[in-house]
Design a protein around this motif. Sequence first.
Motif, short mmCIF file in Angstrom:
data_model
loop_
_atom_site.label_atom_id
_atom_site.label_comp_id
_atom_site.label_asym_id
_atom_site.label_seq_id
_atom_site.Cartn_x
_atom_site.Cartn_y
_atom_site.Cartn_z
N UNK A 24 1.02 -0.83 0.40
CA UNK A 24 0.20 0.54 0.20
C UNK A 24 0.68 1.71 -0.01
N UNK A 25 2.01 1.61 0.85
CA UNK A 25 2.58 2.49 1.24
C UNK A 25 4.06 2.72 -0.48
N UNK A 26 3.79 1.67 -1.29
CA UNK A 26 4.51 1.68 -2.20
C UNK A 26 3.64 2.06 -3.49
N UNK A 27 2.15 1.67 -3.89
CA UNK A 27 1.08 1.83 -4.44
C UNK A 27 1.34 3.57 -4.04
N UNK A 31 1.20 5.34 -7.70
CA UNK A 31 0.48 6.17 -8.40
C UNK A 31 1.23 7.93 -8.80
N UNK A 32 2.19 7.97 -8.51
CA UNK A 32 3.18 9.99 -7.48
C UNK A 32 4.06 9.57 -9.37
N UNK A 33 4.59 8.96 -9.29
CA UNK A 33 5.50 8.67 -10.35
C UNK A 33 4.68 8.13 -11.67
N UNK A 34 3.87 7.58 -11.36
CA UNK A 34 3.38 7.31 -12.78
C UNK A 34 3.02 7.82 -13.28
N UNK A 90 0.61 -0.37 -14.81
CA UNK A 90 -0.08 0.90 -15.68
C UNK A 90 -1.06 0.50 -15.24
N UNK A 91 -1.75 0.14 -13.96
CA UNK A 91 -2.91 0.31 -14.34
C UNK A 91 -3.71 1.46 -12.96
N UNK A 92 -2.16 1.55 -11.82
CA UNK A 92 -2.27 2.47 -10.85
C UNK A 92 -2.09 3.98 -12.19
N UNK A 93 -1.63 3.91 -13.03
CA UNK A 93 -1.33 5.06 -13.47
C UNK A 93 -2.51 5.64 -14.35
N UNK A 94 -3.14 4.83 -15.02
CA UNK A 94 -4.13 4.89 -15.76
C UNK A 94 -5.56 4.69 -15.01
N UNK A 211 12.22 8.98 -4.38
CA UNK A 211 10.82 8.16 -4.32
C UNK A 211 11.32 6.62 -5.06
N UNK A 212 11.70 6.64 -6.06
CA UNK A 212 11.88 5.30 -7.35
C UNK A 212 13.18 4.80 -5.55
N UNK A 213 14.10 4.97 -5.11
CA UNK A 213 14.06 3.98 -4.15
C UNK A 213 13.46 3.16 -3.27
N UNK A 214 12.70 3.59 -3.19
CA UNK A 214 11.85 3.61 -1.77
C UNK A 214 10.68 2.62 -2.58
N UNK A 215 10.10 3.66 -3.54
CA UNK A 215 9.46 1.56 -4.31
C UNK A 215 10.12 0.56 -4.39
N UNK A 216 11.62 0.68 -4.70
CA UNK A 216 12.25 -0.40 -4.57
C UNK A 216 12.99 -1.61 -3.28
N UNK A 217 13.06 -0.31 -1.84
CA UNK A 217 12.73 -1.44 -1.25
C UNK A 217 11.81 -1.89 -0.71
N UNK A 218 10.61 -0.88 -0.41
CA UNK A 218 9.65 -1.39 0.38
C UNK A 218 9.12 -2.51 -0.77
N UNK A 219 9.04 -2.67 -2.18
CA UNK A 219 8.52 -3.79 -2.61
C UNK A 219 9.41 -5.28 -2.39
N UNK A 220 10.68 -4.96 -2.09
CA UNK A 220 11.28 -5.72 -1.40
C UNK A 220 11.29 -6.97 -0.07
N UNK A 221 11.35 -5.90 0.30
CA UNK A 221 10.93 -5.69 1.67
C UNK A 221 9.41 -6.76 1.70
N UNK A 222 8.11 -6.04 1.15
CA UNK A 222 7.01 -7.00 1.01
C UNK A 222 7.46 -8.19 0.50
N UNK A 223 7.81 -8.91 -0.74
CA UNK A 223 7.75 -9.68 -1.66
C UNK A 223 8.41 -10.26 -0.59
#
Length: 297
Positions: A24-27, A31-34, A90-94, A211-223
């Motif tokens: 959710x945090x990554x989303x 959404x912002x960077x998309x 793509x869906x989050x952006x559109x 912000x892009x770095x945070x996306x990667x870190x959050x996604x990896x821990x979430x995975x």
Amino acid sequence: MTAPQRSDDRAGMAWLMGDMLLVTMMTVLVKIEGANYPAIQLVFIRSLIGLVSVLPLAWRHRAEIAGTRRVGGHLVRVSCNTLALSCNFAALTALPLALANAIGFMRPLVVLVFAVFMLGERVGPIRWIGTIIGFAGVLVMVAPGNVPLNLGLAAAFGSVLFGSLAVVQTRSLREENTTVLMVFYTVGLTLLTAIPAAFVWEPVALGDWPTLLAIGVLAQVGQYCFLRAYQSTPANVLAPLGYLSIVFAALTGYFFFDEVPGWTTLLGVIVILVALQLTNLFDRGPRRKEPEIDAKL
């Protein structure tokens, strides 16, 4: 259900809740960077950052990685995850965040069906009823007939399909070391998105890198949380719990994007939570032993 089984299920549910919170945090960040970068570029950067984080683990567990006999299963899983993640970004952006997330809540039902037919997992009638009621709550939120037909909508449903297949494949690889799963996932995702991202690449502003770095870190821990959940607990037990992510999504849309949930969203939330509660309340019978998983999956 025996005490150890209940304890394992609670642990798996806790891991899945952690994954949902991190995603959710990554989303929010996606959404912002998309609005500034193509979805496939965001996926590539996210996977590249994740790759850097798993390199020490890859070296430490190099023997297990080299000794895996499920390379084909890893490739299928990574391919499905790549398609699912690209469609999701793509869906989050559109689409509006609430709509994109509401469609994503169909995944638990699809996972349950795939788990039955592809893994041979046994699902009692109570869980079928609870999941179908939860799916009805999703339909209330989406309000069929009022949803615009566009590529964003197709991407959202594509994310559900491929994401569900990835979940089932993860379950079939539950005997694998968690680090092995993470390494295959991250390396494969980086390789599969590198060339498409190169064709649509937009120069990244210096101020956007945190912000892009945070996306990667959050996604990896979430995975990691996600893998631990599905390695310890059957997919048909975790599937209904996935509907709780609607609470995170509704709060995220309200606080970060000024999206005020409509009455259909609130009604859908109530239906889903009631379905979850009834399922957990009445599905207390003994769980039969799961069949062995075919090594070809």
